[in-house]
Enzyme design. Structure first.
Site, PDB file in Angstrom:
ATOM      1  N   THR A 234       0.838  -1.190   0.000  1.00 24.71           N
ATOM      2  CA  THR A 234       0.000   0.000   0.000  1.00 24.71           C
ATOM      3  C   THR A 234       0.878   1.247   0.000  1.00 24.71           C
ATOM      4  O   THR A 234       2.071   1.203   0.296  1.00 24.71           O
ATOM      5  CB  THR A 234      -0.894   0.024   1.242  1.00 24.71           C
ATOM      6  OG1 THR A 234      -0.059   0.032   2.411  1.00 24.71           O
ATOM      7  CG2 THR A 234      -1.798  -1.198   1.283  1.00 24.71           C
ATOM      8  N   GLU A 236       2.328   4.412   1.688  1.00 25.52           N
ATOM      9  CA  GLU A 236       2.603   4.656   3.103  1.00 25.52           C
ATOM     10  C   GLU A 236       1.714   5.752   3.684  1.00 25.52           C
ATOM     11  O   GLU A 236       1.506   5.816   4.895  1.00 25.52           O
ATOM     12  CB  GLU A 236       4.072   5.018   3.306  1.00 25.52           C
ATOM     13  CG  GLU A 236       4.537   6.278   2.616  1.00 25.52           C
ATOM     14  CD  GLU A 236       5.087   6.009   1.221  1.00 25.52           C
ATOM     15  OE1 GLU A 236       5.862   6.855   0.738  1.00 25.52           O
ATOM     16  OE2 GLU A 236       4.737   4.972   0.622  1.00 25.52           O
ATOM     17  N   GLU A 309       1.075   2.220 -14.712  1.00 21.32           N
ATOM     18  CA  GLU A 309       0.064   3.255 -14.938  1.00 21.32           C
ATOM     19  C   GLU A 309       0.615   4.534 -14.308  1.00 21.32           C
ATOM     20  O   GLU A 309       0.653   4.676 -13.088  1.00 21.32           O
ATOM     21  CB  GLU A 309      -1.274   2.877 -14.290  1.00 21.32           C
ATOM     22  CG  GLU A 309      -2.343   3.915 -14.545  1.00 21.32           C
ATOM     23  CD  GLU A 309      -3.545   3.744 -13.629  1.00 21.32           C
ATOM     24  OE1 GLU A 309      -4.551   4.435 -13.882  1.00 21.32           O
ATOM     25  OE2 GLU A 309      -3.463   2.972 -12.666  1.00 21.32           O
TER      26      GLU A 309
END
EC number: 1.2.1.3
Length: 430
Positions: A234, A236, A309
């Site tokens: 994820t 941070e 992306e």
């Protein structure tokens, strides 16, 4: 087509005001307009003065999720994730490093090589993913509250738009699980030729902070539908929603080791994941600079395939026969949606010169009416930026060299006012 360019600005500190004015006059020979709402007036700053409301959710999980279990980082380290409304710490989250990445990849590899996930029928996988979507839908409001608290986006946007989109996306890919197949290919001679699509293995995935859970779903859902296992890092700045949702998915029947979630920083956990020899595929959403680094680390390790992306500067073009009122609203939404924190935001607006002046005035009027404030309040269109002082890269679009807007700060909040700057031609920007 003769046109002028209009860029909406959101960034930097109020100390840059004088620099903005002097630099803009040098660079921009045409019309330049900038405005700010008064701290004592209405709009963004007045909304920021309101005492932040208490989020309707409790944070229960702040550890790493590895092999179906919540565990501390091997080092015992944690880092704070903060409320962008106030700067206060929401929770201290386990900080993954190289050893934690190794643990997560080992769990994912074992789940892929020995576990039931890639071996069960595609229909069975589909049913589990559908149950994941169902349980997420049941917890829609709690997930949306965590997303808003950690990110700053309006709660109504999270609860009514983004989380339902995540649910729908998981259901979409659940439908694909038993429809992925190869081909029987005609061949000359007594041969049978066919192609077979198989899961690739362990997928390493890294998501950004601006749409934490939505982009989580873009990466996790297709990987699971194809029978892969996942190690997700994820951002941070916004780790909390992915941790919570992954816990829900295990309650829905996802086998241990299939989805592992680690929180940490790019140079440590992110680099370790990209370099890992037992990761078979990488998917990254973020800046172009980091994307280059991801490719480099992949090439230096096992040449794992990489999907990137990255950011952009998307143009919004208004022709002379356009409905100006509709174009103004569309351009406003294209830029300011999600506090302007979109890689595909319409951050450059090109307007035909015959309607340019009218468009600018109406765009300015619309921006000054934008409701900025506590994202948990009903009717708020824009919450605080994801972080103060540009800590969260890419948070502000349309930043041409030498041009800044004003940054209004109250009690460590990150509420930005609206502003536009306009130029007569592209030549003045080159």
């Amino acid at each position: 087509m003769a046109s002028r360019i209009l860029s909406t600005l959101q960034n930097v500190s109020s100390s840059s005001t004088s620099s903005f004015v002097s630099t803009t006059k040098q660079r921009c020979l045409g019309l330049c307009c900038l405005w700010r709402r008064s701290l004592s007036g209405t709009g963004a700053s007045a909304a920021a003065d309101i005492e932040p409301s208490k989020p309707p959710v409790q944070i229960e999980h702040n550890q790493l999720l590895i092999d179906g279990l919540f565990v501390d980082a091997a080092s015992g380290k944690t880092f704070p994730t903060n409320d962008p409304r106030t700067g206060d710490t929401i929770a201290n989250v386990a900080e993954a490093d190289v050893e934690d990445v190794n643990r997560a990849v080992r769990a994912a590899r074992k789940a892929f090589d020995e576990g039931p996930w890639p071996r069960m029928t595609a229909y069975e996988r589909s049913r589990i993913i559908l149950r994941c979507a169902d349980i997420l839908e049941k917890h829609n409001d709690e997930v949306a509250a965590i997303e808003t608290w950690d990110n700053g986006k309006p709660y109504e946007q999270a609860a009514k738009v983004e989380i339902p989109m995540v649910v729908r996306l998981f259901r979409y890919y659940a439908g694909w699980a038993d429809k992925i197949h190869g081909l029987t290919v005609p061949a000359d001679g007594p041969y049978h030729v066919q192609t077979l699509h198989e899961p690739i293995g362990v997928a390493g995935q890294i998501v950004p902070w601006n749409f934490p859970l939505l982009i989580f779903s873009w990466k996790v859902a297709p990987a699971l539908a194809c029978g892969n296992t996942v190690v997700m890092k994820t951002a941070e700045q916004t780790p909390l929603s992915a941790i919570y949702v992954s816990k829900l998915f295990h309650e829905a029947g996802l086998p241990p080791g299939v989805l592992n979630v680690i929180s940490g920083f790019g140079p440590t956990a992110g680099a370790a994941l990209c370099s890992h020899m037992d990761v078979d595929k990488l998917a990254f959403t973020g800046s172009s600079q980091t994307g280059r680094r991801v490719l480099e680390l992949s090439a230096r390790s096992n040449l794992k395939p990489v999907t990137l992306e990255l950011g952009g500067k998307s143009p919004f073009i208004v022709c002379k026969d356009a409905d100006i009122d509709a174009a103004v609203e569309a351009a406003h939404s294209a830029l300011f949606f999600n506090q302007g924190q979109c890689c595909c935001a319409g951050s450059r607006t090109f307007v035909h010169e015959s309607i340019y002046d009218e468009f600018v005035e109406k765009a300015k009027a619309r921006a000054t009416k934008r409701v900025v404030g506590d994202p948990f309040k009903s009717g708020v269109e824009q919450g605080p930026q994801g972080s103060r002082g540009g800590d969260k890269k890419g948070q502000c679009n349309s930043l041409w060299p030498g041009c800044w807007s004003l940054y209004s700060e109250y009690r460590h909040c990150q509420y930005l006012d609206a502003g536009i700057a306009s130029w007569n031609s592209m030549d003045q920007l080159l």
